[in-house]
Write a protein that holds these residues in place. Sequence first.
Motif, PDB file in Angstrom:
ATOM      1  N   TYR A 140      29.029  15.106  15.575  1.00 35.14           N
ATOM      2  CA  TYR A 140      30.155  15.534  16.993  1.00 35.14           C
ATOM      3  C   TYR A 140      29.839  17.224  16.873  1.00 35.14           C
ATOM      4  N   MET A 141      29.316  17.802  15.632  1.00 39.01           N
ATOM      5  CA  MET A 141      28.805  19.066  15.919  1.00 39.01           C
ATOM      6  C   MET A 141      27.872  19.268  17.513  1.00 39.01           C
ATOM      7  N   MET A 142      26.295  18.120  17.207  1.00 37.98           N
ATOM      8  CA  MET A 142      25.847  18.818  18.392  1.00 37.98           C
ATOM      9  C   MET A 142      26.209  17.892  19.053  1.00 37.98           C
ATOM     10  N   ASP A 143      26.408  16.594  19.829  1.00 39.54           N
ATOM     11  CA  ASP A 143      26.000  16.050  20.765  1.00 39.54           C
ATOM     12  C   ASP A 143      27.947  16.238  21.737  1.00 39.54           C
ATOM     13  N   ASP A 144      28.744  16.389  21.035  1.00 43.17           N
ATOM     14  CA  ASP A 144      30.272  17.338  21.943  1.00 43.17           C
ATOM     15  C   ASP A 144      30.061  18.371  21.229  1.00 43.17           C
ATOM     16  N   SER A 145      29.278  18.377  20.794  1.00 43.51           N
ATOM     17  CA  SER A 145      29.506  20.775  20.840  1.00 43.51           C
ATOM     18  C   SER A 145      31.042  21.148  20.152  1.00 43.51           C
ATOM     19  N   ASP A 146      31.792  20.334  18.034  1.00 41.28           N
ATOM     20  CA  ASP A 146      32.636  20.196  18.071  1.00 41.28           C
ATOM     21  C   ASP A 146      32.582  21.222  17.424  1.00 41.28           C
ATOM     22  N   ASN A 147      33.671  22.436  17.460  1.00 43.86           N
ATOM     23  CA  ASN A 147      33.502  23.545  16.932  1.00 43.86           C
ATOM     24  C   ASN A 147      34.683  23.139  15.416  1.00 43.86           C
ATOM     25  N   VAL A 148      35.555  22.034  15.427  1.00 46.80           N
ATOM     26  CA  VAL A 148      35.679  21.581  14.214  1.00 46.80           C
ATOM     27  C   VAL A 148      34.699  20.839  13.174  1.00 46.80           C
ATOM     28  N   ALA A 149      33.788  20.326  13.006  1.00 47.46           N
ATOM     29  CA  ALA A 149      33.255  19.656  13.054  1.00 47.46           C
ATOM     30  C   ALA A 149      32.087  20.604  12.174  1.00 47.46           C
ATOM     31  N   SER A 150      31.741  21.773  12.810  1.00 46.30           N
ATOM     32  CA  SER A 150      30.726  23.072  13.530  1.00 46.30           C
ATOM     33  C   SER A 150      31.425  23.987  11.962  1.00 46.30           C
ATOM     34  N   ASN A 151      32.364  24.359  12.398  1.00 45.73           N
ATOM     35  CA  ASN A 151      32.905  25.069  10.613  1.00 45.73           C
ATOM     36  C   ASN A 151      33.046  24.482   9.298  1.00 45.73           C
ATOM     37  N   ILE A 152      33.063  22.721   9.402  1.00 44.41           N
ATOM     38  CA  ILE A 152      32.524  22.191   8.321  1.00 44.41           C
ATOM     39  C   ILE A 152      31.527  22.234   7.809  1.00 44.41           C
ATOM     40  N   MET A 153      30.204  21.926   8.814  1.00 42.51           N
ATOM     41  CA  MET A 153      28.700  21.963   8.043  1.00 42.51           C
ATOM     42  C   MET A 153      28.527  23.428   7.783  1.00 42.51           C
ATOM     43  N   LEU A 154      29.660  24.553   8.483  1.00 45.77           N
ATOM     44  CA  LEU A 154      28.874  25.776   8.085  1.00 45.77           C
ATOM     45  C   LEU A 154      29.625  25.721   6.769  1.00 45.77           C
ATOM     46  N   ALA A 155      30.212  25.625   6.405  1.00 47.73           N
ATOM     47  CA  ALA A 155      30.951  26.239   5.252  1.00 47.73           C
ATOM     48  C   ALA A 155      30.191  24.777   4.164  1.00 47.73           C
ATOM     49  N   LYS A 156      29.740  23.996   4.269  1.00 53.36           N
ATOM     50  CA  LYS A 156      29.116  22.752   3.664  1.00 53.36           C
ATOM     51  C   LYS A 156      27.084  23.642   3.805  1.00 53.36           C
ATOM     52  N   VAL A 157      27.147  24.455   4.463  1.00 57.32           N
ATOM     53  CA  VAL A 157      25.749  25.111   4.409  1.00 57.32           C
ATOM     54  C   VAL A 157      25.949  26.049   3.010  1.00 57.32           C
ATOM     55  N   GLY A 158      27.545  27.063   3.081  1.00 55.47           N
ATOM     56  CA  GLY A 158      27.265  28.222   2.315  1.00 55.47           C
ATOM     57  C   GLY A 158      27.683  29.080   3.133  1.00 55.47           C
ATOM     58  N   GLY A 159      27.893  28.714   4.594  1.00 56.69           N
ATOM     59  CA  GLY A 159      28.138  29.726   5.201  1.00 56.69           C
ATOM     60  C   GLY A 159      27.869  30.710   6.253  1.00 56.69           C
ATOM     61  N   LEU A 160      28.310  31.724   6.082  1.00 57.38           N
ATOM     62  CA  LEU A 160      27.220  33.030   6.986  1.00 57.38           C
ATOM     63  C   LEU A 160      25.983  33.398   6.878  1.00 57.38           C
ATOM     64  N   ALA A 161      26.410  33.670   5.920  1.00 56.84           N
ATOM     65  CA  ALA A 161      24.777  33.944   5.205  1.00 56.84           C
ATOM     66  C   ALA A 161      23.751  32.741   5.069  1.00 56.84           C
ATOM     67  N   ALA A 162      23.722  32.027   4.518  1.00 52.04           N
ATOM     68  CA  ALA A 162      22.646  30.939   4.621  1.00 52.04           C
ATOM     69  C   ALA A 162      22.329  30.304   5.618  1.00 52.04           C
ATOM     70  N   VAL A 163      23.083  30.678   7.086  1.00 46.87           N
ATOM     71  CA  VAL A 163      22.802  30.739   8.413  1.00 46.87           C
ATOM     72  C   VAL A 163      21.745  31.522   8.606  1.00 46.87           C
ATOM     73  N   ASN A 164      22.216  33.084   8.329  1.00 46.06           N
ATOM     74  CA  ASN A 164      21.279  34.237   9.152  1.00 46.06           C
ATOM     75  C   ASN A 164      20.131  34.271   7.549  1.00 46.06           C
ATOM     76  N   ALA A 165      20.514  33.666   6.445  1.00 45.18           N
ATOM     77  CA  ALA A 165      19.270  32.891   5.483  1.00 45.18           C
ATOM     78  C   ALA A 165      17.652  32.462   6.470  1.00 45.18           C
ATOM     79  N   GLU A 166      18.566  31.355   7.059  1.00 42.62           N
ATOM     80  CA  GLU A 166      17.658  30.471   7.463  1.00 42.62           C
ATOM     81  C   GLU A 166      16.322  30.819   9.024  1.00 42.62           C
ATOM     82  N   CYS A 167      18.162  31.984   9.507  1.00 40.33           N
ATOM     83  CA  CYS A 167      17.233  32.500  10.749  1.00 40.33           C
ATOM     84  C   CYS A 167      15.911  33.929  10.008  1.00 40.33           C
TER      85      CYS A 167
END
Length: 338
Positions: free
Chosen positions: A177-204
Amino acid sequence: MYCQECGALLVAKKNHQRKQRHQWWPVLGVAIVLVIAGLWWVKQQSPRAQHIPVKVARQSQSAPPASAPKPAPTPTLPTKQLQQIAQKTVLAVPGTNSVYVKKFATAGTYVANNRPQRAASVIKLFIMATAFQQIAAGKFTLNEPYTLTAADKVGGSGVMQGFSVGTKVTLAQVMQYMMDDSDNVASNIMLAKVGGLAAVNAECRHIGTKDTIMARKLMDMQALAAGHDNMTSVADLGKLLSKLYQHRLVSPAADTQMLALLAQNKNHTKLPAQLTGAKVYNKTGEFGDYGVQNDAAIIANDHGAFVAVVLAQGGAQQAQIQAQSNFGAQVYAQLLSR
């Protein structure tokens, strides 16, 4: 007193000795000849001395084998032509516009106006990369179930906001849903699953980006009003997509899964809008309040593949979309028509 008789005797004795020596020379000469003749005879009787005709291979007169041919030089990206295309399309419309193009198996990259810009939904590419990095590390799997809560509900794009609270889905469905429908609900669920903003920034930082930062959840308008927004650049997106297509982002298996998700993206209204017969892997981003129209794509056919990224903000929506559509078609013709 000198004795003539004794002197005569002495002279006679010496002459006799000299005469005797002279008589031995012929004998010695004959003996040497006989020894040499004997040695020659023995050598001739030896089997190895017998003359055995042997064919001697004639040395080839042909030229020595040529060295391996030098590999053909790597073709160079036609940056001048790409610049002309960009100046007539995406760089010609009002707004803050930047461009990135890279063709695989070709030297060089075309970049215009690279700088941090509002990411909108293309930030979801970095959430996806973070999730697959953690999946590869064994932190979770996409088979895990998730139950939708009231707190998950946000507006904007997507279908999950219409699901009933308590709906059960798998994380694989959330990712899709996040990638194919650009779903914002799905994006926030996945964001929380990986550990939030800090985790994404670390991956960047792990990917090697320079301008990308995730500073708020999707549709967090309060954070946006406070000046916190998700930012990226065409060069950062180009690096992520290049690594992904070359299976050097997470792992060959994970990268294959991510490409499959991008291949199912439903929004082809920008860079790939005019293309036929091309394989497209892309993610778009839109934010009408700020005039944002973004597209980050890998486009391929039998002649090769290239990455094209356009970020635009502060302009008119239809002008930006049409310019990106024209840009995609002309770059495709330039790079993959032969």
